[in-house]
Design an enzyme around this catalytic site. Structure first.
Site, PDB file in Angstrom:
ATOM      1  N   HIS A   1      31.102  14.858   9.897  1.00 35.76           N
ATOM      2  CA  HIS A   1      31.038  14.422   8.504  1.00 35.76           C
ATOM      3  C   HIS A   1      31.783  13.089   8.313  1.00 35.76           C
ATOM      4  CE1 HIS A   1      31.365  14.262   4.176  1.00 35.76           C
ATOM      5  NE2 HIS A   1      32.677  14.183   4.305  1.00 35.76           N
TER       6      HIS A   1
ATOM      7  N   HIS B   1      30.682   9.113   6.777  1.00 35.44           N
ATOM      8  CA  HIS B   1      31.454   8.061   6.109  1.00 35.44           C
ATOM      9  C   HIS B   1      31.511   6.733   6.871  1.00 35.44           C
ATOM     10  CE1 HIS B   1      32.895  10.217   2.593  1.00 35.44           C
ATOM     11  NE2 HIS B   1      33.200  11.260   3.353  1.00 35.44           N
TER      12      HIS B   1
ATOM     13  N   GLU C   1      30.128  10.919  -2.070  1.00 36.54           N
ATOM     14  CA  GLU C   1      29.960  12.129  -1.250  1.00 36.54           C
ATOM     15  C   GLU C   1      28.556  12.738  -1.394  1.00 36.54           C
ATOM     16  OE1 GLU C   1      31.710  13.430   1.102  1.00 36.54           O
ATOM     17  OE2 GLU C   1      33.742  12.707   0.804  1.00 36.54           O
TER      18      GLU C   1
ATOM     19  N   SER D   1      25.534  13.886   6.307  1.00 35.73           N
ATOM     20  CA  SER D   1      26.109  14.507   7.502  1.00 35.73           C
ATOM     21  C   SER D   1      25.741  15.985   7.587  1.00 35.73           C
ATOM     22  CB  SER D   1      27.636  14.364   7.491  1.00 35.73           C
ATOM     23  OG  SER D   1      28.190  14.995   6.349  1.00 35.73           O
TER      24      SER D   1
HETATM   25 FE   FE2 Z   1      33.822  13.241   2.785  1.00 37.21          FE
END
Ligand code: FE2
Length: 296
Positions: free
Chosen positions: A162, A167, A208, A227
């Site tokens: 993730h 990111h 997010e 992700s």
């Molecule tokens: Fe995050």
């Protein structure tokens, strides 16, 4: 005891100095003592790290590298179908390894020349003020462990897949990196916890779990969607609402399930004009005004 709504497994330091990650009984790695030892060791690395020093090297097993290779390959296919262009460009520029888990220092070294961002290791939950605040300095707190190899496409907590595939690929885009920095500057200006939480919720529903219209199609830019092997296939069927700061800042979410309510930016410009401008200019009073408009 840690079953519900624990996004991060709690990390405790015992009297003898040993570090223990308290996995919930439902965690796929709960009964794997070797995995748990590794989780403890990786958490200890982060706790012992001094900012500015190189990020300590985490040990991963062949099975864990295989998890990365498998998920990375599957997600790359899905990204071409579902991710916004700016994310795809970021991923191309960053050039993450495909067949092994990169060390966080390596991710940081790849990212820094692109947008100035560097990674910091996190043992688990980082307090909101710290996590968001340092985004303003181009620093991103990241967990270093990987999900349990028995369930490669599932994780109950944010792992290195993730943090890095979601990111770092996003942070490799100058436009996204500037939005992350703006969120950090906004968090630093906020004096009350209520206002800080409002800023963090806007972050949650954008960086997010944000989605965006691109060439008539709904695409994702939120690291949480990009992700997640399962969620990326589902987001188009969720309850999609227009970007609205007051609504995003006050909508409750359940971290243990797929996000059912998502907010759509009409374009990248729209995201920057609405959310970027908010983060650039907001203060506690602005948040209070937005909140008062939502209260009966
Ligand atoms: Fe995050």
């Amino acid at each position: 005891m840690f079953e519900e709504a624990q996004y991060f497994a709690p990390v405790a330091t015992r009297d003898d100095g040993s570090v223990v990650v308290e996995l919930a009984t439902s965690h796929p790695g709960f009964a794997d003592l070797v995995y748990r030892e590794r989780r403890n060791a990786i958490a200890a690395l982060a706790l012992g790290h001094t900012p500015g020093d190189p990020i300590p090297v985490a040990e991963y097993t062949d099975e864990e590298h295989h998890v990365w290779a498998l998920v990375s390959k599957e997600l790359a296919v899905k990204h071409h179908k579902y991710a916004v262009r700016e994310f795809l460009r970021g991923a191309e520029r960053l050039g993450l390894p495909e067949h092994r888990i990169p060390q966080l220092q390596e991710v940081s070294d790849l990212l820094h020349p692109l947008t100035g961002f560097r990674y910091l290791p996190a043992a688990g939950l980082v307090p909101l003020r710290e996590f968001y605040g340092v985004l303003a300095d181009g620093l991103f707190h990241s967990t270093q462990y990987i999900r349990h190899h028995s369930v490669p496409f599932y994780t109950p907590e944010p792992d290195i897949i993730h943090e890095v595939i979601g990111h770092a690929n996003t942070l490799a885009s100058p436009r996204f990196a500037e939005l992350y920095r703006a969120a950090g500057r906004a968090a630093r200006r906020m004096e009350t916890t209520e206002a800080l939480e409002f800023v963090s919720k806007v972050f949650w529903f954008t960086l997010e779990f944000g989605v965006m219209r691109e060439d008539g199609e709904l695409r994702a830019y939120g690291a949480g969607i990009l992700s997640s092997y399962g969620e990326i296939e589902e987001f188009r069927g969720m309850d999609i609402r227009p970007l609205d700061l007051a609504v995003m800042g006050t909508t409750k979410y359940d971290i243990t399930k797929y996000q059912e309510v998502l907010f759509e930016a009409a374009s990248f410009d729209h995201l920057e004009d609405t959310v970027g401008t908010f983060w650039d200019t907001c203060d506690d009073d602005a948040v209070t005004r937005l909140l008062s408009g939502r209260r009966p």
